[in-house]
Design a protein around this motif. Structure first.
Motif, short mmCIF file in Angstrom:
data_model
loop_
_atom_site.label_atom_id
_atom_site.label_comp_id
_atom_site.label_asym_id
_atom_site.label_seq_id
_atom_site.Cartn_x
_atom_site.Cartn_y
_atom_site.Cartn_z
N GLY A 238 0.78 -1.23 0.00
CA GLY A 238 0.00 0.00 0.00
C GLY A 238 0.81 1.28 0.00
N ARG A 239 2.12 1.18 -0.27
CA ARG A 239 2.94 2.39 -0.32
C ARG A 239 4.12 2.20 -1.26
NH1 ARG A 239 7.63 2.21 2.83
NH2 ARG A 239 7.89 0.26 4.01
N TRP A 240 4.69 3.31 -1.72
CA TRP A 240 5.88 3.27 -2.56
C TRP A 240 7.11 3.20 -1.66
CZ3 TRP A 240 5.72 2.54 -7.66
CH2 TRP A 240 4.53 2.83 -8.33
N GLN A 241 8.06 2.34 -2.04
CA GLN A 241 9.28 2.18 -1.27
C GLN A 241 10.44 1.86 -2.21
OE1 GLN A 241 9.28 -1.95 0.74
NE2 GLN A 241 7.09 -1.45 0.55
N ASP A 242 11.66 2.14 -1.76
CA ASP A 242 12.84 1.81 -2.54
C ASP A 242 12.90 0.31 -2.79
OD1 ASP A 242 13.92 4.39 -2.85
OD2 ASP A 242 14.80 4.31 -0.83
N LEU A 243 13.33 -0.05 -3.98
CA LEU A 243 13.48 -1.47 -4.29
C LEU A 243 14.52 -2.12 -3.40
CD1 LEU A 243 13.00 -3.96 -6.08
CD2 LEU A 243 14.78 -3.09 -7.61
N GLY A 244 15.64 -1.43 -3.18
CA GLY A 244 16.71 -2.03 -2.39
C GLY A 244 17.29 -3.24 -3.12
N ASP A 245 17.60 -4.28 -2.38
CA ASP A 245 18.13 -5.50 -2.96
C ASP A 245 16.99 -6.31 -3.57
OD1 ASP A 245 19.32 -7.89 -3.64
OD2 ASP A 245 20.32 -8.18 -1.72
N PRO A 246 17.00 -6.55 -4.89
CA PRO A 246 15.91 -7.31 -5.51
C PRO A 246 15.70 -8.68 -4.86
CG PRO A 246 17.28 -6.29 -7.18
CD PRO A 246 17.98 -6.08 -5.88
N ALA A 247 16.75 -9.26 -4.33
CA ALA A 247 16.64 -10.58 -3.71
C ALA A 247 15.78 -10.57 -2.46
CB ALA A 247 18.02 -11.14 -3.38
#
Length: 279
Positions: A238-247
């Motif tokens: 329900g919110r936008w967030q940094d992808l960070g590590d795809p794993a």
């Protein structure tokens, strides 16, 4: 004194069909019609909640036992091209961009067919004819553009041959790449990546903060390239967030990963189009 009511669209669910991204899974979509005088505002609002446009319909994945599809967008201000991105920009620097109104042409369709036959011969669009192609391009109730990329003519060629095309929607906060296709014979130019990079440049020039890429799906090779763009955000929980590590983002593939349709619809924020009272 007269007021209009807030937008109250009706939402529906498609019948399950094979998922194009994850083998052995079934796909289902939550969707609503995109029409009327408030279509642009509805599109802007729902796109910020993970919805995508297809002609005059807004949809969002709502599979019964899977929540793998995550809407993705690039933060333009924070995007710094990688070395590989810079190489792509260098190789394709001879391309010329041309933004037009959403109008289909035979040249576009010819490129589209070559692209599908080479890259997606068994995909859901494989049987699309010129009339269906024209509908995909032209049936839009919001502000849309067709971005064409042409290359310098070769020996014996006239004009500038079409290299790539992207159907692009213009939001109040960014550009949405609805669908793009390119010349499969120009694989060395990495045109899929180049078109994204150029849309970042267009958004930056226009002062728009985001470029929407559609869905990123953990575990899907078809969608893996999106994770290679810096400053990528995903819509999750329900919110936008940094992808960070795809794993760190594994596909949720169990019944409890998806809320009931009624709860999903109840949490959708809709734009208020009421006219303010006159003083």
């Amino acid at each position: 004194m007269r007021h209009t009511l807030p937008i109250a669209p009706q939402f529906y669910v498609t019948a399950p069909q094979p998922c194009p991204y994850l083998d052995g899974r079934m796909e289902r979509k939550l969707f609503t019609a995109l029409q009327g005088e408030h279509a642009q505002k509805l599109n802007d609002t729902l796109s910020k909640q993970g919805f995508r446009r297809s002609q005059n319909v807004l949809y969002r994945p709502s599979c019964a036992e899977c929540s793998a599809c995550l809407s993705a967008r690039i933060r333009v201000a924070d995007f710094i091209p990688s070395r590989s991105h810079k190489r792509v920009l260098k190789k394709a620097e001879g391309l010329r961009r041309n933004a037009t109104s959403p109008w289909a042409t035979e040249e576009q369709f010819g490129l589209f067919r070559r692209y599908l036959d080479t890259r997606h011969a068994d995909g859901g669009m494989a049987d699309m004819d010129i009339f269906e192609f024209a509908a995909m391009i032209e049936e839009t109730p919001i502000k849309s553009r067709v971005i064409e990329y042409t290359r310098p003519p070769g020996l014996g060629e006239r004009g500038r041959p079409l290299a790539a095309v992207c159907l692009t929607d213009v939001f109040d906060d960014g550009l949405s790449m609805v669908y793009s296709f390119y010349d499969p014979d120009l694989a060395d130019l990495s045109l899929g990546t180049y078109v994204i990079l150029d849309h970042i440049a267009i958004a930056r020039e226009a002062g728009l903060p985001y470029v929407y890429l559609g869905y990123w799906v953990p575990g899907s090779r078809k969608m893996g390239y999106k994770a290679g763009f810096p400053a990528l955000e995903i819509y999750k929980g329900g919110r936008w967030q940094d992808l960070g590590d795809p794993a760190d983002h594994k596909a949720e593939l169990h019944p409890l990963s998806v809320d009931p349709i009624a709860e999903q619809v109840a949490r959708i924020n809709l734009p208020d189009t009421r006219t303010p009272p006159r003083e």
